[in-house]
Motif scaffolding. Structure first.
Motif, short mmCIF file in Angstrom:
data_model
loop_
_atom_site.label_atom_id
_atom_site.label_comp_id
_atom_site.label_asym_id
_atom_site.label_seq_id
_atom_site.Cartn_x
_atom_site.Cartn_y
_atom_site.Cartn_z
N LYS A 2 3.59 5.51 1.80
CA LYS A 2 3.59 4.10 2.21
C LYS A 2 2.19 3.56 2.36
O LYS A 2 1.96 2.36 2.24
CB LYS A 2 4.36 3.93 3.52
CG LYS A 2 5.86 4.14 3.36
CD LYS A 2 6.58 3.89 4.65
CE LYS A 2 8.08 4.08 4.50
NZ LYS A 2 8.82 3.86 5.74
N ASN A 3 1.24 4.44 2.65
CA ASN A 3 -0.13 3.94 2.82
C ASN A 3 -0.68 3.36 1.53
O ASN A 3 -1.65 2.58 1.54
CB ASN A 3 -1.05 5.07 3.32
CG ASN A 3 -0.75 5.43 4.76
OD1 ASN A 3 -0.23 4.61 5.49
ND2 ASN A 3 -1.08 6.65 5.14
N SER A 4 -0.09 3.78 0.40
CA SER A 4 -0.58 3.19 -0.86
C SER A 4 -0.29 1.71 -0.94
O SER A 4 -0.86 1.00 -1.75
CB SER A 4 0.06 3.90 -2.06
OG SER A 4 1.47 3.70 -2.04
N LEU A 5 0.61 1.26 -0.10
CA LEU A 5 0.93 -0.17 -0.10
C LEU A 5 -0.12 -1.01 0.59
O LEU A 5 0.00 -2.23 0.68
CB LEU A 5 2.28 -0.40 0.59
CG LEU A 5 3.48 0.05 -0.25
CD1 LEU A 5 4.74 -0.03 0.58
CD2 LEU A 5 3.59 -0.82 -1.47
N GLU A 228 3.39 -4.18 -10.09
CA GLU A 228 2.89 -2.91 -10.62
C GLU A 228 2.92 -1.83 -9.55
O GLU A 228 3.38 -0.70 -9.78
CB GLU A 228 1.47 -3.11 -11.15
CG GLU A 228 0.86 -1.85 -11.74
CD GLU A 228 -0.56 -2.06 -12.22
OE1 GLU A 228 -1.23 -1.07 -12.57
OE2 GLU A 228 -1.01 -3.24 -12.24
N ASN A 229 2.44 -2.15 -8.35
CA ASN A 229 2.43 -1.17 -7.26
C ASN A 229 3.85 -0.80 -6.83
O ASN A 229 4.14 0.37 -6.53
CB ASN A 229 1.65 -1.70 -6.07
CG ASN A 229 0.17 -1.79 -6.35
OD1 ASN A 229 -0.33 -1.13 -7.24
ND2 ASN A 229 -0.53 -2.60 -5.57
N ALA A 230 4.74 -1.77 -6.79
CA ALA A 230 6.12 -1.49 -6.39
C ALA A 230 6.81 -0.58 -7.39
O ALA A 230 7.61 0.29 -7.02
CB ALA A 230 6.89 -2.81 -6.24
N ASN A 231 6.53 -0.77 -8.68
CA ASN A 231 7.11 0.11 -9.70
C ASN A 231 6.60 1.54 -9.54
O ASN A 231 7.35 2.51 -9.73
CB ASN A 231 6.78 -0.42 -11.09
CG ASN A 231 7.74 -1.51 -11.52
OD1 ASN A 231 8.96 -1.37 -11.38
ND2 ASN A 231 7.22 -2.60 -12.05
N LYS A 232 5.32 1.66 -9.20
CA LYS A 232 4.78 3.00 -8.97
C LYS A 232 5.48 3.67 -7.79
O LYS A 232 5.81 4.87 -7.83
CB LYS A 232 3.28 2.92 -8.71
CG LYS A 232 2.46 2.53 -9.94
CD LYS A 232 0.97 2.45 -9.59
CE LYS A 232 0.14 2.06 -10.82
NZ LYS A 232 -1.30 1.94 -10.49
N LEU A 233 5.69 2.90 -6.73
CA LEU A 233 6.38 3.46 -5.56
C LEU A 233 7.82 3.82 -5.88
O LEU A 233 8.36 4.80 -5.37
CB LEU A 233 6.32 2.47 -4.41
CG LEU A 233 4.94 2.20 -3.81
CD1 LEU A 233 5.02 1.12 -2.75
CD2 LEU A 233 4.36 3.49 -3.21
N LEU A 234 8.45 2.99 -6.73
CA LEU A 234 9.84 3.27 -7.10
C LEU A 234 9.93 4.58 -7.88
O LEU A 234 10.84 5.40 -7.65
CB LEU A 234 10.40 2.12 -7.91
CG LEU A 234 11.85 2.25 -8.37
CD1 LEU A 234 12.79 2.34 -7.17
CD2 LEU A 234 12.25 1.07 -9.26
N LYS A 235 8.99 4.77 -8.80
CA LYS A 235 8.97 6.02 -9.58
C LYS A 235 8.72 7.22 -8.67
O LYS A 235 9.24 8.30 -8.92
CB LYS A 235 7.91 5.94 -10.67
CG LYS A 235 8.25 4.96 -11.78
CD LYS A 235 7.14 4.91 -12.83
CE LYS A 235 7.49 3.91 -13.93
NZ LYS A 235 6.41 3.83 -14.95
N ALA A 236 7.89 6.98 -7.64
CA ALA A 236 7.61 8.07 -6.71
C ALA A 236 8.69 8.19 -5.63
O ALA A 236 8.54 8.99 -4.70
CB ALA A 236 6.25 7.85 -6.05
N LYS A 237 9.74 7.41 -5.77
CA LYS A 237 10.85 7.41 -4.83
C LYS A 237 10.40 7.09 -3.40
O LYS A 237 10.94 7.60 -2.43
CB LYS A 237 11.58 8.76 -4.86
CG LYS A 237 12.20 9.06 -6.21
CD LYS A 237 12.97 10.35 -6.19
CE LYS A 237 13.59 10.62 -7.54
NZ LYS A 237 14.37 11.90 -7.57
N GLU A 238 9.38 6.22 -3.35
CA GLU A 238 8.89 5.76 -2.06
C GLU A 238 9.29 4.31 -1.79
O GLU A 238 9.00 3.78 -0.73
CB GLU A 238 7.37 5.88 -1.99
CG GLU A 238 6.85 7.29 -2.03
CD GLU A 238 7.12 8.03 -0.75
OE1 GLU A 238 7.29 7.37 0.29
OE2 GLU A 238 7.19 9.27 -0.77
N GLY A 239 9.87 3.64 -2.77
CA GLY A 239 10.27 2.25 -2.64
C GLY A 239 11.67 2.06 -3.16
O GLY A 239 12.32 3.00 -3.63
#
Length: 489
Positions: A2-5, A228-239
């Motif tokens: 989550k800190n990546s957000l 772009e950031n949300a897609n990255k989190l989705l792939k990482a199963k963090e979003g």
């Protein structure tokens, strides 16, 4: 993760970027004032007004101008500092267009001012003609030609005849015509400030659209980064996919708003150029600052000032004076003019030379100009009523503009002082709470959207306030407007 957000935290400072594109125009760049004739009812030293010199007004178009079409066919904005030439040969501006420069160009080139300038000259010519004395007549007559006692007949040559105008008819006619000159001059002054109002309102419309486009570009960039950031989190199963979809909706919404604003800008610039009278002006960025201090207006004081000085009302008052002079002129029309004549007579029958004199006057038995007197009386009443109508119209226009201005200014001040700061604070708190695991990210998106909407609404309110203030400034005959605050204030 989550800190990546935290990358989303870059949204807030960028949302606050609303700086103007360049400094305000210099106070000395305003239009050239002049003072009309005292006969027009405006004292020297009062609000400056001018009748344009028609000799310097040009049509502002050429056969080679591109036809008005879709917005995407218009040329892109000219970069500041670029050189160019208008199709009619006038050098293009080398920098961004300022309001003062546009006003100066309108005074020089707008055909509306040329038209009212010629109307003043027409009225002056009619005033000269109204006071001219009628020309004498010269005649030569031959009688009894071929008479057997004197074939040469009787010749009266030359015979002069002159009509003598009585009862100061010419003086009254000229006085009434001079009142028409005053009215034409006042109409020219009124047209000048109507033109200023049109230019200013179109100018602030363009500046508002530019600022809106700048803000939307920032929002589009931020929304793209967020997606772009949300897609990255989705792939990482963090979003969640819901967060991605919501961000994509916001991105497309900002893109649609930006596209609509960008397409409106060229047409708004062309309206501005047309109001100036230079429709071939190269499409360039307009310099301006919506966040200059808005003027303070007191409705009652402004109303009293407008009613006291506005040329439309003064023209209506002069119209009463003209109608009264026309009534006097119609009243003295039945007073007979005297026609005198004299000539030399040569009688060939008896070889004598004689002189002849004559005098004649019409007898006002049936036609005593009673119909025209009645009509002139009615025109006096009509002129008096026109004063009231014009005053009511001015007060109504002022009240409408003031109501719009007061509401827009209050809304802009509320957004700046309370709504924007609170929206930004809500966003910061939502982001912090989300990073601490207390909120879903959807709450952060909602706060982000609230900041963007508040910023856009703030700009819209500022633009509306300045356009309404332009109308008030025109009614108050303001030349150097808006006032530029001293540096550092």
């Amino acid at each position: 993760m989550k800190n990546s957000l935290i990358a989303f935290g870059t949204l807030l400072p960028l949302l606050g970027v609303v700086g103007c594109v360049s400094g305000p125009p210099a106070a000395g760049d305003g239009p050239r004032p002049f003072s009309p004739s005292p006969a027009a009812g405006i004292r020297p030293g009062s609000s400056p007004a001018a009748v344009p010199d028609a000799g310097v007004v040009r049509a502002g178009y050429s056969s080679g101008d591109p036809p008005a079409g879709d917005a995407e066919k218009l040329p892109p904005p000219r970069a500041a500092g670029g050189e160019g030439v208008v199709p009619d040969g006038t050098p293009a501006p080398a920098a961004e267009v300022t309001l003062a420069g546009l006003i100066n160009l309108a005074v020089e080139r707008n055909p509306r001012l040329a038209q009212v300038g010629w109307a003043v000259e027409t009225a002056r010519g009619r005033a000269v003609q109204a006071g001219l004395y009628p020309n004498p007549t010269l005649s030569v007559t031959g009688d009894e030609l071929g008479d057997r006692t004197g074939p040469g007949g009787i010749w009266t040559a030359p015979y002069f005849q002159q009509e003598i105008i009585t009862a100061n008819k010419l003086g009254l006619s000229r006085a009434a015509a001079l009142k028409e000159v005053d009215q034409a001059t006042l109409r020219a002054v009124a047209e000048r400030y109507r033109l200023f109002t049109d230019v200013r309102q179109n100018y602030f419309e363009v500046v508002t659209l530019q600022r809106r486009a700048d803000t939307l570009r920032q929002l589009v960039g931020l929304a793209e980064q967020s997606v772009e950031n949300a897609n990255k989190l989705l792939k990482a199963k963090e979003g969640s996919e819901l967060d991605v979809v919501q961000l994509e909706v916001d991105l497309e919404r900002y893109r649609a708003d930006l596209d609509a604003t960008a397409r409106s800008l060229p047409a708004a610039f062309r309206r501005l150029a047309a109001s100036v009278g230079a429709d071939a002006l190269p499409y360039s960025r307009v310099a301006g600052d919506l966040e200059l201090p808005l003027p303070d207006y007191d409705l009652d004081r402004v109303r009293a000032y407008v009613v006291g000085v506005h040329p439309e009302l003064r023209s209506a008052q002069v119209g009463v004076e003209r109608a009264q002079l026309a009534l006097k002129r119609a009243t003295v029309e039945p007073v007979p003019n005297v026609t005198l004549g004299t000539g030399y007579v040569r009688q060939n029958q008896n070889k004598s030379s004689d002189w002849v004199i004559s005098a004649s006057i019409p007898v006002p038995v049936w036609n005593r100009n009673q119909g025209n007197v009645r009509a002139a009386n009615a025109q006096v009443g009509e002129a008096v009523s026109e004063v009231g109508r014009v005053q009511n119209d001015l007060v109504g226009r002022l009240a409408t503009a003031f109501a719009t201005y007061a509401a827009a200014r209050q809304r802009a001040e509320r957004y700046k002082a309370a709504i924007l700061p609170k929206a930004e604070q809500t966003y910061r708190m939502s982001l912090k709470a989300y990073q601490g695991g207390q909120f879903e990210y959807l709450r952060v998106l909602q706060a982000q959207r609230a900041v963007a909407d508040a910023r856009l609404e703030y700009l819209r309110s500022l633009g509306e306030a300045w356009r309404a203030a332009s109308d008030i400034a025109g009614l108050m005959l303001e030349d150097q407007w808006p006032a530029i605050p001293p540096p550092g204030k």
